[in-house]
Design a protein around this motif. Structure first.
Motif, PDB file in Angstrom:
ATOM      1  N   ALA A 136     -40.237  19.964   2.761  1.00 41.47           N
ATOM      2  CA  ALA A 136     -40.535  20.550   4.070  1.00 41.47           C
ATOM      3  C   ALA A 136     -42.023  20.476   4.379  1.00 41.47           C
ATOM      4  O   ALA A 136     -42.868  20.674   3.508  1.00 41.47           O
ATOM      5  N   ILE A 137     -42.323  20.197   5.633  1.00 43.21           N
ATOM      6  CA  ILE A 137     -43.678  20.210   6.161  1.00 43.21           C
ATOM      7  C   ILE A 137     -43.762  21.358   7.161  1.00 43.21           C
ATOM      8  O   ILE A 137     -42.954  21.420   8.103  1.00 43.21           O
ATOM      9  N   VAL A 138     -44.717  22.255   6.980  1.00 39.75           N
ATOM     10  CA  VAL A 138     -44.906  23.372   7.906  1.00 39.75           C
ATOM     11  C   VAL A 138     -46.193  23.164   8.689  1.00 39.75           C
ATOM     12  O   VAL A 138     -47.271  23.011   8.108  1.00 39.75           O
ATOM     13  N   ASP A 139     -46.083  23.151   9.999  1.00 42.49           N
ATOM     14  CA  ASP A 139     -47.235  23.018  10.893  1.00 42.49           C
ATOM     15  C   ASP A 139     -47.001  23.877  12.128  1.00 42.49           C
ATOM     16  O   ASP A 139     -45.913  24.448  12.298  1.00 42.49           O
ATOM     17  N   ALA A 140     -47.990  23.912  13.018  1.00 46.73           N
ATOM     18  CA  ALA A 140     -47.871  24.682  14.257  1.00 46.73           C
ATOM     19  C   ALA A 140     -47.648  23.752  15.449  1.00 46.73           C
ATOM     20  O   ALA A 140     -48.107  22.613  15.447  1.00 46.73           O
ATOM     21  N   TYR A 141     -46.924  24.258  16.440  1.00 49.73           N
ATOM     22  CA  TYR A 141     -46.672  23.555  17.693  1.00 49.73           C
ATOM     23  C   TYR A 141     -45.808  22.298  17.476  1.00 49.73           C
ATOM     24  O   TYR A 141     -45.508  21.935  16.352  1.00 49.73           O
ATOM     25  N   ASP A 142     -45.427  21.680  18.595  1.00 54.96           N
ATOM     26  CA  ASP A 142     -44.477  20.567  18.522  1.00 54.96           C
ATOM     27  C   ASP A 142     -45.163  19.207  18.643  1.00 54.96           C
ATOM     28  O   ASP A 142     -46.123  19.042  19.403  1.00 54.96           O
ATOM     29  N   ASP A 143     -44.656  18.266  17.884  1.00 53.69           N
ATOM     30  CA  ASP A 143     -45.005  16.857  18.029  1.00 53.69           C
ATOM     31  C   ASP A 143     -43.775  16.149  18.585  1.00 53.69           C
ATOM     32  O   ASP A 143     -42.842  15.837  17.841  1.00 53.69           O
ATOM     33  N   PRO A 144     -43.728  15.878  19.901  1.00 56.35           N
ATOM     34  CA  PRO A 144     -42.531  15.259  20.488  1.00 56.35           C
ATOM     35  C   PRO A 144     -42.213  13.875  19.928  1.00 56.35           C
ATOM     36  O   PRO A 144     -41.067  13.435  19.996  1.00 56.35           O
ATOM     37  N   ASN A 145     -43.251  13.200  19.377  1.00 53.46           N
ATOM     38  CA  ASN A 145     -43.061  11.840  18.879  1.00 53.46           C
ATOM     39  C   ASN A 145     -42.921  11.770  17.360  1.00 53.46           C
ATOM     40  O   ASN A 145     -43.024  10.682  16.779  1.00 53.46           O
ATOM     41  N   THR A 178     -33.081  23.412  16.666  1.00 56.88           N
ATOM     42  CA  THR A 178     -33.432  22.000  16.838  1.00 56.88           C
ATOM     43  C   THR A 178     -33.672  21.653  18.305  1.00 56.88           C
ATOM     44  O   THR A 178     -34.100  20.540  18.621  1.00 56.88           O
ATOM     45  N   THR A 179     -33.414  22.602  19.202  1.00 58.96           N
ATOM     46  CA  THR A 179     -33.545  22.344  20.644  1.00 58.96           C
ATOM     47  C   THR A 179     -34.623  23.196  21.300  1.00 58.96           C
ATOM     48  O   THR A 179     -35.306  22.735  22.216  1.00 58.96           O
ATOM     49  N   SER A 180     -34.785  24.423  20.863  1.00 59.02           N
ATOM     50  CA  SER A 180     -35.807  25.310  21.426  1.00 59.02           C
ATOM     51  C   SER A 180     -37.052  25.235  20.551  1.00 59.02           C
ATOM     52  O   SER A 180     -37.235  26.018  19.622  1.00 59.02           O
ATOM     53  N   LEU A 181     -37.911  24.263  20.863  1.00 62.43           N
ATOM     54  CA  LEU A 181     -39.072  23.980  20.026  1.00 62.43           C
ATOM     55  C   LEU A 181     -40.346  24.546  20.643  1.00 62.43           C
ATOM     56  O   LEU A 181     -40.391  24.860  21.835  1.00 62.43           O
TER      57      LEU A 181
END
Length: 444
Positions: A136-145, A178-181
């Protein structure tokens, strides 16, 4: 970012702590190049390649917090000069190359999977190990790509596909959706690309779970760690941190006390001084090195990553966390950072593919954000930890199975505990017990 005209010139601190209340201006950092490119043919008709340019890099945008109290990522992106990877290729081909400032490259300019696997004795393990394991990788905010960029990286290097459809890659929010990011953020997207690519480089057969926190607060990132574990990950990488606080011992219990799970945390990029959550007694704190090829039997050499008194791998003595039983150094009564290390110097940085908010293409990154997922992936290659174990203890049981880094320092510390900031034989703060030499040091 920060600017220096030579490695000895003091740099302006551009990394933020959780206690920071105002922003600092940033400027490009210049590090003296390492080595020179080999000359081409001595024949008059073939000119020698140009001397390698000094490497320039900038802190990624997520190194500056959006709100007071936020944690920051630990990564830098190279924007100019000739990286160690390019210098080594120039020596082989006689053709010099440089990173173009503020533009992506058409092909990699940093170390790739085969380089990292070779440097750390992992080629055979990476070919056969990690299958069925979830990293698992934990980060903040979304990367759409994230999924698309990961596919580009893996395809270029001939790694097995790791897709959502194939069940290998999954991206969720801190609540598991998986949908509400979270809101997309281009700075943290750079960090996520770095983390995903390093996990892939070292453990190509691992499944990858990306957990995106709503923000970079400790509370939200901590919830993302808990979600990663709840979803079955036995290996969790965290490439962020900030100043220690009196709340850290409670964060330990709330977010990082997960027996049977190898949790790695980057030690920080501001040189000597402990950060949290790297200082948690329940995690493996990961320092950073400068990695380059050599004529030794190993074929590689490493030293402490240090650019100036305010930039380099983190290390130090925690002010709050108690010392875990497996640490026996005597110069720090509490938790000592780091445990182990891996490449982090941007001048000897790693290849990353990224496209969100930047020109799509290849970049070179450094910072201890690179070293944390590398070590998490080594744990994954080594196999599932014992259900009641804290895997941070494993390297202490077999330090001879590591590359001992004995050169360099990341600042000035007490003469009575110089090892906290200066490399030596055996354990030291900047590099811990050393860097991977296969997987033996990462098993129970």
């Amino acid at each position: 970012m920060r600017t220096t005209t030579s490695p000895s010139t003091p740099a302006i601190s551009g990394r933020w702590r959780r206690t920071a209340a105002s922003a600092l201006g940033t400027a490009a950092l210049v590090l003296a190049g390492l080595g020179t490119a080999a000359h081409a043919s001595a024949a008059p008709a073939t000119p020698a390649p140009a001397a390698p340019a000094k490497v320039i890099w900038t802190a990624t945008p997520c190194a500056t917090p959006k709100h007071q109290g936020d944690l920051v990522c630990h990564s830098f992106r190279v924007t100019g000069g000739s990286t160690a990877f390019q210098k080594e290729r120039a020596a082989e081909t006689g053709k010099a190359a440089r990173v173009t400032p503020k533009a992506a490259a058409a092909s990699p300019t940093g170390y790739g999977p085969s380089d990292l696997q070779d440097a750390y004795g992992l080629t055979d393990a990476a070919a056969a190990g990690g299958s069925g394991e979830t990293l698992a990788i934990v980060d903040a905010y979304d990367d759409p790509n994230a999924a698309a960029d990961l596919a580009k990286y893996r395809s270029y290097y001939g790694l097995p596909a790791c897709t959502v459809a194939g069940g290998c890659f999954k991206k969720v929010s801190q609540s598991g959706s998986t949908t509400s990011l979270p809101t997309a953020d281009s700075g943290w997207a750079e960090e996520e690309s770095l983390d995903l690519d390093m996990a892939s480089a070292v453990c190509p057969l691992c499944k990858i779970l990306l957990v995106e926190a709503t923000s970079s607060s400790m509370a939200n990132l901590g919830k993302a760690v808990n979600e990663a574990v709840a979803l079955g990950a036995k290996f969790v990488s965290n490439s962020y941190g900030g100043s220690e606080s009196a709340s850290d011992t409670s964060y330990d219990t709330s977010y990082f006390k997960h027996p049977g799970v190898a949790i790695t945390v980057s030690a920080g990029d501001e040189g000597y001084g402990a950060e949290y959550p790297a200082a948690s007694k329940y995690v493996t704190s990961v320092g950073g090195t400068a990695l380059s090829t050599s004529s030794t039997t190993r074929g590689w050499t490493e030293k402490v990553w240090n650019t100036s008194s305010t930039e380099g791998t983190g290390s130090g003595c925690s002010a709050y966390d108690t010392k875990p039983t497996w640490q026996t150094d005597t110069g720090c009564a509490k938790r000592t950072v780091s445990d182990v290390s891996a490449v982090a110097d941007p001048a000897t940085g790693v290849s990353v593919y990224d496209s969100y908010g930047v020109t799509a293409g290849w970049y070179t990154f450094g910072g201890t954000s690179a070293s944390s997922p590398i070590i998490a992936a080594v744990y994954a290659l080594a196999g599932t930890p014992g259900s009641s174990d804290y895997p941070a203890s494993y390297p202490y049981a077999d330090p001879s199975a590591l590359n001992d880094v004995t050169t360099g320092s990341n600042g000035t510390c007490s003469s009575t505990a110089a090892y906290l900031c200066t490399a030596r034989s055996g354990y030291d703060g900047p590099t811990g017990l050393g860097t991977p030499q296969g997987t033996d040091a990462f098993t129970g």
